[in-house]
Every structure is written in structure tokens, then in C-alpha cells.
Motif scaffolding. Structure first.
Motif, PDB file in Angstrom:
ATOM      1  N   PRO A  91       0.847  -1.206   0.000  1.00  0.00           N
ATOM      2  CA  PRO A  91       0.000   0.000   0.000  1.00  0.00           C
ATOM      3  C   PRO A  91       0.879   1.251   0.000  1.00  0.00           C
ATOM      4  O   PRO A  91       1.927   1.282   0.644  1.00  0.00           O
ATOM      5  CB  PRO A  91      -0.789  -0.133   1.307  1.00  0.00           C
ATOM      6  CG  PRO A  91      -0.794  -1.605   1.602  1.00  0.00           C
ATOM      7  CD  PRO A  91       0.530  -2.116   1.121  1.00  0.00           C
ATOM      8  N   GLY A  92       0.448   2.271  -0.726  1.00  0.00           N
ATOM      9  CA  GLY A  92       1.223   3.502  -0.809  1.00  0.00           C
ATOM     10  C   GLY A  92       2.235   3.523  -1.927  1.00  0.00           C
ATOM     11  O   GLY A  92       2.922   4.522  -2.127  1.00  0.00           O
ATOM     12  N   THR A  93       2.322   2.421  -2.684  1.00  0.00           N
ATOM     13  CA  THR A  93       3.279   2.349  -3.784  1.00  0.00           C
ATOM     14  C   THR A  93       2.833   3.230  -4.954  1.00  0.00           C
ATOM     15  O   THR A  93       1.645   3.393  -5.213  1.00  0.00           O
ATOM     16  CB  THR A  93       3.421   0.891  -4.260  1.00  0.00           C
ATOM     17  OG1 THR A  93       4.021   0.110  -3.211  1.00  0.00           O
ATOM     18  CG2 THR A  93       4.291   0.786  -5.507  1.00  0.00           C
ATOM     19  N   GLU A 114      -7.117  -3.221  -7.308  1.00  0.00           N
ATOM     20  CA  GLU A 114      -8.403  -2.704  -6.834  1.00  0.00           C
ATOM     21  C   GLU A 114      -9.136  -3.766  -6.014  1.00  0.00           C
ATOM     22  O   GLU A 114      -9.710  -3.457  -4.946  1.00  0.00           O
ATOM     23  CB  GLU A 114      -9.252  -2.254  -8.023  1.00  0.00           C
ATOM     24  CG  GLU A 114     -10.591  -1.638  -7.653  1.00  0.00           C
ATOM     25  CD  GLU A 114     -10.471  -0.295  -6.960  1.00  0.00           C
ATOM     26  OE1 GLU A 114     -11.470   0.123  -6.338  1.00  0.00           O
ATOM     27  OE2 GLU A 114      -9.394   0.332  -7.021  1.00  0.00           O
ATOM     28  N   ARG A 115      -9.125  -5.012  -6.495  1.00  0.00           N
ATOM     29  CA  ARG A 115      -9.787  -6.090  -5.744  1.00  0.00           C
ATOM     30  C   ARG A 115      -9.142  -6.299  -4.382  1.00  0.00           C
ATOM     31  O   ARG A 115      -9.816  -6.671  -3.414  1.00  0.00           O
ATOM     32  CB  ARG A 115      -9.752  -7.393  -6.550  1.00  0.00           C
ATOM     33  CG  ARG A 115     -10.705  -7.422  -7.727  1.00  0.00           C
ATOM     34  CD  ARG A 115     -10.867  -8.837  -8.264  1.00  0.00           C
ATOM     35  NE  ARG A 115      -9.609  -9.371  -8.783  1.00  0.00           N
ATOM     36  CZ  ARG A 115      -9.202  -9.242 -10.037  1.00  0.00           C
ATOM     37  NH1 ARG A 115      -9.945  -8.575 -10.916  1.00  0.00           N
ATOM     38  NH2 ARG A 115      -8.049  -9.768 -10.430  1.00  0.00           N
ATOM     39  N   SER A 116      -7.839  -6.063  -4.295  1.00  0.00           N
ATOM     40  CA  SER A 116      -7.135  -6.247  -3.020  1.00  0.00           C
ATOM     41  C   SER A 116      -7.311  -5.057  -2.079  1.00  0.00           C
ATOM     42  O   SER A 116      -6.838  -5.097  -0.936  1.00  0.00           O
ATOM     43  CB  SER A 116      -5.643  -6.481  -3.272  1.00  0.00           C
ATOM     44  OG  SER A 116      -5.024  -5.302  -3.777  1.00  0.00           O
ATOM     45  N   LYS A 117      -7.965  -3.985  -2.593  1.00  0.00           N
ATOM     46  CA  LYS A 117      -8.253  -2.782  -1.813  1.00  0.00           C
ATOM     47  C   LYS A 117      -6.984  -2.107  -1.294  1.00  0.00           C
ATOM     48  O   LYS A 117      -6.965  -1.534  -0.194  1.00  0.00           O
ATOM     49  CB  LYS A 117      -9.203  -3.105  -0.654  1.00  0.00           C
ATOM     50  CG  LYS A 117     -10.561  -3.621  -1.105  1.00  0.00           C
ATOM     51  CD  LYS A 117     -11.504  -3.855   0.061  1.00  0.00           C
ATOM     52  CE  LYS A 117     -12.863  -4.339  -0.434  1.00  0.00           C
ATOM     53  NZ  LYS A 117     -13.817  -4.558   0.677  1.00  0.00           N
ATOM     54  N   ASP A 135      -8.039   8.737 -21.821  1.00  0.00           N
ATOM     55  CA  ASP A 135      -7.861   7.371 -21.315  1.00  0.00           C
ATOM     56  C   ASP A 135      -7.765   7.338 -19.793  1.00  0.00           C
ATOM     57  O   ASP A 135      -8.346   6.463 -19.143  1.00  0.00           O
ATOM     58  CB  ASP A 135      -6.608   6.738 -21.928  1.00  0.00           C
ATOM     59  CG  ASP A 135      -6.771   6.437 -23.408  1.00  0.00           C
ATOM     60  OD1 ASP A 135      -7.921   6.369 -23.878  1.00  0.00           O
ATOM     61  OD2 ASP A 135      -5.744   6.267 -24.100  1.00  0.00           O
ATOM     62  N   ILE A 136      -7.014   8.262 -19.214  1.00  0.00           N
ATOM     63  CA  ILE A 136      -6.872   8.289 -17.761  1.00  0.00           C
ATOM     64  C   ILE A 136      -8.196   8.651 -17.091  1.00  0.00           C
ATOM     65  O   ILE A 136      -8.574   8.078 -16.060  1.00  0.00           O
ATOM     66  CB  ILE A 136      -5.766   9.284 -17.346  1.00  0.00           C
ATOM     67  CG1 ILE A 136      -4.385   8.756 -17.773  1.00  0.00           C
ATOM     68  CG2 ILE A 136      -5.796   9.523 -15.846  1.00  0.00           C
ATOM     69  CD1 ILE A 136      -3.934   7.493 -17.076  1.00  0.00           C
ATOM     70  N   LYS A 137      -8.918   9.572 -17.689  1.00  0.00           N
ATOM     71  CA  LYS A 137     -10.217   9.952 -17.128  1.00  0.00           C
ATOM     72  C   LYS A 137     -11.168   8.764 -17.120  1.00  0.00           C
ATOM     73  O   LYS A 137     -11.853   8.506 -16.118  1.00  0.00           O
ATOM     74  CB  LYS A 137     -10.816  11.097 -17.950  1.00  0.00           C
ATOM     75  CG  LYS A 137     -12.126  11.642 -17.402  1.00  0.00           C
ATOM     76  CD  LYS A 137     -12.604  12.828 -18.221  1.00  0.00           C
ATOM     77  CE  LYS A 137     -13.907  13.394 -17.685  1.00  0.00           C
ATOM     78  NZ  LYS A 137     -14.375  14.546 -18.485  1.00  0.00           N
ATOM     79  N   ASN A 138     -11.193   8.015 -18.218  1.00  0.00           N
ATOM     80  CA  ASN A 138     -12.060   6.833 -18.284  1.00  0.00           C
ATOM     81  C   ASN A 138     -11.607   5.754 -17.311  1.00  0.00           C
ATOM     82  O   ASN A 138     -12.428   5.091 -16.666  1.00  0.00           O
ATOM     83  CB  ASN A 138     -12.080   6.280 -19.709  1.00  0.00           C
ATOM     84  CG  ASN A 138     -12.812   7.180 -20.678  1.00  0.00           C
ATOM     85  OD1 ASN A 138     -13.700   7.940 -20.283  1.00  0.00           O
ATOM     86  ND2 ASN A 138     -12.460   7.108 -21.948  1.00  0.00           N
ATOM     87  N   LEU A 139     -10.287   5.568 -17.196  1.00  0.00           N
ATOM     88  CA  LEU A 139      -9.754   4.550 -16.291  1.00  0.00           C
ATOM     89  C   LEU A 139     -10.100   4.873 -14.844  1.00  0.00           C
ATOM     90  O   LEU A 139     -10.507   3.990 -14.071  1.00  0.00           O
ATOM     91  CB  LEU A 139      -8.240   4.463 -16.468  1.00  0.00           C
ATOM     92  CG  LEU A 139      -7.507   3.380 -15.674  1.00  0.00           C
ATOM     93  CD1 LEU A 139      -7.833   1.995 -16.223  1.00  0.00           C
ATOM     94  CD2 LEU A 139      -5.997   3.617 -15.717  1.00  0.00           C
ATOM     95  N   VAL A 146      -7.263   2.505  -6.402  1.00  0.00           N
ATOM     96  CA  VAL A 146      -6.174   2.839  -7.326  1.00  0.00           C
ATOM     97  C   VAL A 146      -6.431   4.239  -7.875  1.00  0.00           C
ATOM     98  O   VAL A 146      -7.403   4.466  -8.592  1.00  0.00           O
ATOM     99  CB  VAL A 146      -6.083   1.824  -8.490  1.00  0.00           C
ATOM    100  CG1 VAL A 146      -4.953   2.225  -9.447  1.00  0.00           C
ATOM    101  CG2 VAL A 146      -5.867   0.411  -7.957  1.00  0.00           C
ATOM    102  N   GLN A 147      -5.584   5.187  -7.493  1.00  0.00           N
ATOM    103  CA  GLN A 147      -5.698   6.551  -7.996  1.00  0.00           C
ATOM    104  C   GLN A 147      -4.930   6.650  -9.314  1.00  0.00           C
ATOM    105  O   GLN A 147      -3.755   6.293  -9.366  1.00  0.00           O
ATOM    106  CB  GLN A 147      -5.129   7.545  -6.985  1.00  0.00           C
ATOM    107  CG  GLN A 147      -5.818   7.513  -5.636  1.00  0.00           C
ATOM    108  CD  GLN A 147      -5.144   8.445  -4.640  1.00  0.00           C
ATOM    109  OE1 GLN A 147      -4.904   9.608  -4.932  1.00  0.00           O
ATOM    110  NE2 GLN A 147      -4.816   7.917  -3.472  1.00  0.00           N
TER     111      GLN A 147
END
Length: 340
Positions: A91-93, A114-117, A135-139, A146-147
Motif C-alpha cells: 500500500p502507498g506504492t 483494486e480487488r485487493s483494496k 484514457d486516464i479519465k475513463n480509467l 487505485v488513484q
């Protein structure tokens, strides 16, 4: 573990960080002067010239062609091993994708995170601002933990930016990016990224090791001519960058070449007649060659030599299922034990 970096974007909606994109014209001019217009060096069209808006649109069609196996099989590999890779990411990577394209390749890994939260930040590097923003906006709409952000600029720009990030970092080189050159310069490119790594950082590096020359040839020579349009688009882009229409399609033919020294395919432009442009000091004789888009296919043993020379340890290696020869290598400056 360092703090998650503060992100400064063009605006709240774009989610794209300008790491050098506004200086792109000058960066591309410099690349052309050093690599294509320097008479003392081998004449090469820098690959960055292929990645304008037109080239990015063509590439999305190319990597979906039936015979272009590389993208499809790397996605399959990451589908299979995405959860195991996500387990290794703290986390935080901060994940930095060195040439994200249309984001198809990295999606399985981001889905696993994302599944691993796990709260992580993903930055995709690209040269086409309109495609990157969209693409980034859609992602980003699909993720909570995941930011997602974009980096607009060159590899050099991204390297300078990455030095300012203190969190644990994973550098993603998917699609045979790092390592795709003759062994000595390829090792130097890998070593540049290794030089900024701490023991907590990782490189995930994909490489194609296919040996079948017919399969390789078919993947770059589609019947519809998309690849040739993609190549020629790079020279058309150079006209705009240099400010002079030195390139005219009728003056050049595009040829494909399979190397006899390495397992490598490349395109080249051959001058059908003499080409001159005095304002930029360009004087190419008939038969002059401009190399373009080299695609090396290095085996695991060949890659291991590069990693060692670059000061990296191979922590793990995985291969796409079946007869595929697409590999992912997990690398570190530390020899800690990691397995997938």
C-alpha cells in the motif's frame, strides 16, 4: 515507506501531470538533430516521433490486428499473474507505466490491485495529450483504491520526475520498452532507471523472446498497410517538428528487415532519389537509409546478462501461457527473495 506524493495536474478533471509535455517540441527537435540529422552517426528516426495523436490512433488499430500477438499475449500473462503481482505491491506504492498507450496491457494488474483494496497511485506516461487525458479519465472512473493519473512527456522527463517520488515505486516497462535495443545501449537504458532505485523499488519488465521469423514478420507486415502508415507518420511528424517539409512520401520506400546478427525485426526508409533541405542541413543521397522501429526478441538468458550489467537482480520470471514467448521479469537492486 514515504508519503504518497501530492499531485498537481492541469486541472481537476484532466488528471494529467505535465512533466515535460509543454517542452515536447524542443525535445523532439533535439532528438532529431542528434539521431537523424547528425552525419557522424547512424541515421535513426526516434521512436517518439511515432507517438503523436495520429500515430497513437493508428497504434490502437495495430495492436488489435490478428497477427500482432505481442499485446494480446502480454495481457493474457498479466491476467494470469495479476493477483500474484498485486500481492507483492505494498500500500502507498507509486506505479509508473513507461509508455502506457491505450492502457490495455496494465489493466489486469490494476484490476487485481483494486480487488485487493490497496491504496496505490498509478501514473501512465505518454506523448499524446488528448489520448492520455481521455484514457486516464475513463480509467479513473472504474477505481476507488487505485488513484489514476497521466504523465505527459518523454522518458527523460519521467525519469527526472520519478527522482522526486519518495514512496516505494514500481516502474512498469510493458510491451518490450526497456531492453529493446542493441545490448549495450539497452543495458545503459535499464541502468539509468536502476540508478534511481532504492531496495524497496521494483521494475516489472516485459520482453518478447519469440524466435519464429515467420511469426515475427507477419506481426509487422499487415495486409492493410497500417504499419507502413504508422512508420511514414513518424517522418510526416518530423516535418512539423522541424518546420520544413523535407519528407515527401514519393521520395522514400519503406522496407522490413530481419537481422542476421540478432533476433530482431526493423523497418527502414530508403531514399528513391536524393533528398535535400538546406535550411536544416539535410542532404541525403539516393539509397540513403533511415532506420526505424527496431523490435528485438531477447531470450531470458540474454536479458539476464543485461540485468546483471545494469546492477539489477532478477527476483522472478513468468511466461505467458502455452507456446507464447512473452515474459515478465521482476527486478530489484536488492537480492531479496521474491516469487510469483
Amino acid at each position: 515507506m514515504g508519503p504518497v506524493p501530492k499531485v498537481t495536474c492541469f486541472n481537476s478533471e484532466s488528471r494529467v501531470v505535465d512533466v515535460g509535455g509543454t517542452r515536447l517540441q524542443g525535445s523532439l527537435q533535439s532528438m532529431l538533430m542528434k539521431r537523424m540529422l547528425d552525419p557522424s552517426k547512424q541515421c535513426v528516426l526516434p521512436s517518439a516521433l511515432l507517438s503523436d495523436d495520429i500515430g497513437s490512433s493508428l497504434w490502437r488499430k495495430i495492436n488489435r490486428l490478428p497477427d500482432y500477438y505481442q499485446t494480446r499475449e502480454e495481457i493474457t500473462l498479466l491476467d494470469v499473474y495479476g493477483d500474484e503481482l498485486a500481492d507483492l505491491i505494498e500500500p502507498g506504492t507509486v506505479l509508473v507505466d513507461l509508455g502506457c498507450g491505450d492502457l490495455r496491457k496494465v489493466r489486469p494488474l490494476l484490476d487485481s490491485l483494486e480487488r485487493s483494496k490497496k491504496s496505490v497511485q498509478y501514473y501512465g506516461l505518454d506523448l499524446s495529450l488528448p489520448f492520455l487525458q481521455a484514457d486516464i479519465k475513463n480509467l479513473a472512473r472504474d477505481f476507488t483504491h487505485v488513484q489514476c493519473y497521466g504523465l505527459w512527456g518523454t522518458f527523460d522527463d519521467a525519469l527526472r520526475w520519478a527522482k522526486t517520488i519518495k514512496s516505494p515505486r514500481w516502474f512498469l516497462s510493458l510491451g518490450s520498452i526497456l531492453g529493446n535495443d542493441f545490448p549495450e545501449p539497452a543495458t545503459e537504458h535499464i541502468a539509468r532507471w536502476a540508478s534511481i532505485m532504492t531496495p524497496d523499488d521494483r521494475i516489472l519488465l516485459g520482453m518478447d523472446a519469440t524466435e519464429d521469423p515467420e511469426r515475427i514478420w507477419r506481426s509487422y507486415h499487415d495486409q492493410g498497410g497500417l504499419f507502413e502508415r504508422f512508420m511514414r507518420g513518424g517522418l510526416e511528424h518530423s516535418n512539423r517538428v522541424l518546420g520544413y517539409e523535407w519528407y515527401r512520401p514519393q521520395d522514400w520506400e519503406v522496407v522490413g528487415i530481419m537481422s542476421v546478427e540478432y533476433c530482431m525485426h526493423q523497418f527502414a526508409f530508403r531514399a528513391i532519389q536524393a533528398v535535400q533541405c538546406a535550411p536544416i542541413g539535410l542532404d541525403f543521397p539516393r539509397g540513403h537509409i533511415i532506420d526505424c522501429y527496431e523490435a528485438f526478441k531477447f531470450s531470458p538468458s540474454e536479458m539476464q546478462k543485461m540485468f546483471k550489467a545494469a546492477g539489477l537482480h532478477q527476483l522472478s520470471i513468468v511466461k505467458a501461457p502455452g507456446s507464447s514467448a512473452i515474459y515478465e521479469y521482476l527486478l530489484s537492486t536488492s537480492s531479496c527473495t521474491t516469487s510469483m
